[in-house]
Design an enzyme around this catalytic site. Structure first.
Site, mmCIF file in Angstrom:
data_model
loop_
_atom_site.group_PDB
_atom_site.id
_atom_site.type_symbol
_atom_site.label_atom_id
_atom_site.label_comp_id
_atom_site.label_asym_id
_atom_site.label_seq_id
_atom_site.Cartn_x
_atom_site.Cartn_y
_atom_site.Cartn_z
ATOM 1 C CB SER A 203 15.324 22.465 18.793
ATOM 2 O OG SER A 203 14.129 21.911 19.273
ATOM 3 C CG ASP A 299 13.437 15.592 15.340
ATOM 4 O OD1 ASP A 299 13.529 15.339 16.556
ATOM 5 O OD2 ASP A 299 13.544 16.740 14.871
ATOM 6 C CG HIS A 366 15.953 17.434 18.408
ATOM 7 N ND1 HIS A 366 14.958 17.537 17.456
ATOM 8 C CD2 HIS A 366 15.843 18.554 19.177
ATOM 9 C CE1 HIS A 366 14.282 18.662 17.637
ATOM 10 N NE2 HIS A 366 14.803 19.288 18.676
#
Length: 423
Positions: A203, A299, A366
């Protein structure tokens, strides 16, 4: 601290309606990020964990000397598990993720969490996924030196102290300084002799990996095999469903607030406004070091914060869909398919890079590399019968080409889809 809170409240009251909307959205991003981290920890595979698997937090010994501090002034640090056997001179570094702060209010809130202060971090953590020492869970990197770099600056390790406020607020925008201090300390304990090294991140940590990938390559021996792995760090510059550039405004605020421009690729900032160079699509072609992208086509973080932020959905017609992709109606799925297509189109140039690798699956998720369940297990998502770990290993060791792109949702039965409707 009282003065700091007063200044924050004073600033908050002066906001215009538009600024209120942006600030509220920013705060919701941070709160959601924290809830995601908590939720993700629940599904980490810890069934084989023993007390020996707990890795202690190591505060940076050179933090004071380098003036490397978390947002609140506490000491940043990392968790290190030494390599063994043939992995003694090999290193994998994983940069923790956790969004960004773009305002006095959101940075103030962040200071009271583990994403802005080491005072709230766990003293010991367990290593899973790409950091696991179990060869059945991490076949290619289990015996390497494995490092988890904790994230507490709110700017993807790219902020600069000359952007700090001088009006009574207490923020330390030291992301770049923290990065340099962490690397210096690791170099002093063995990284400088690395034969192989992999810089990875999830991330916001994945974005940091892209930003610092070439820097990492430059500090290591010329004959070392150095590459970078980016997990869910390719954030798209797309307008939301209401037609507003929500993420672009957000990134502009982050870059301006924390002085990020100095850390960005000069080839990019010479042709574009600095905040646009916070988007990977604008600078990935400038990166010289080999990069592997692990990116879900759906995502959920980007769907919930870029494509359909709360401000773009006043009637909450997307609410159930954003929590569970199986709740999306046909029109919503069309929008999600368009978003996936934008990702693939944006990555068209990268796909042609012979040194690059990619694993673009069709899962509603994610980050996937730091959790055993999605990295390498009997239930892991697969493309072409490869897990993410196998694809990354093929790419890193040049065993075979590793460019895997999944078919559209819902075609892949191996996908792990996050479901936020469950407690």
């Amino acid at each position: 601290m009282v003065n700091h809170r007063f200044q924050s409240l004073k600033w908050w009251r002066k906001l215009t309606r538009r600024e209120w909307t942006i600030a509220a959205a920013s705060l919701s991003i941070l709160i959601f990020t924290l809830s995601f981290i908590t939720h993700s920890n629940r599904y980490s595979n810890n069934s084989m964990t023993t007390p020996n698997d707990l890795i202690p937090f190591t505060p940076l010994s050179n933090a004071q000397q380098k003036s490397a501090f978390c947002l609140d002034g506490s000491l940043p640090g990392y968790h290190l598990q030494k390599g063994f056997g043939s992995g003694s001179d090999k290193w994998v570094l994983h940069i923790e993720g956790g969004g960004w702060c773009n305002s006095i209010e959101t940075c103030s809130f962040r200071q009271t969490t583990m994403l802005g202060s080491s005072r709230f971090m766990e003293h010991e953590v367990q290593f899973f996924g790409i950091l696991s020492s179990d060869p059945s869970q991490n076949p290619d990197f289990f015996d390497w030196n494995r490092v988890k770099i904790r994230y507490c600056d709110g700017g993807s390790f790219s902020g600069h102290p000359d952007s700090e406020f001088k009006n009574g607020t207490e923020f330390f925008f030291r992301g770049q300084v923290i990065w340099e201090a962490v690397v210096d300390e690791l170099l002093s304990i063995g990284l400088s002799n690395a034969k192989k090294a992999l810089l990875s991140g999830c991330s916001a940590g994945g974005l940091a990996t892209l930003i610092h990938c070439d820097d990492f390559r430059e500090i290591l021996p010329k004959d070392a095999n150095v590459k970078c792995l980016v997990d869910a760090g390719f954030f798209l510059n797309e307008k939301d469903v209401a037609g507003s550039p929500t993420i672009e405004r957000f990134y502009q605020d982050v870059v301006n607030l924390q002085g990020v421009a100095k850390s960005l690729k000069k080839d990019c900032t010479s042709r574009l406004e600095p905040y646009k160079c916070f988007f990977p699509q604008e600078f990935i072609s400038d990166i010289k070091t080999p990069v592997f992208l692990v990116q879900p086509g759906y995502d959920f973080w980007q769907i919930q914060n870029i494509l359909v932020p709360r401000s773009s959905d006043p009637h909450r017609s997307w609410f159930r869909c954003k929590l569970n992709i199986n709740n999306c109606n046909s029109k919503q799925l069309e929008v999600l398919q368009d978003f996936r297509n934008s990702l693939l189109k944006t990555l068209d140039g990268f796909h042609k890079n012979p040194e690059g690798g990619m694993f673009i699956n069709s899962c509603f998720i994610h980050c996937q590399t730091w959790v055993t369940e999605t990295w390498h297990s009997p239930r892991s998502p697969k493309i072409n019968n490869k897990t993410i770990a196998e694809a990354v290993g093929d790419w890193y060791f040049n065993r075979e080409e590793a460019k895997h792109i999944d078919c559209p949702f819902p075609c892949n039965p191996t996908c792990y889809h996050m479901n936020f409707t469950q407690g």
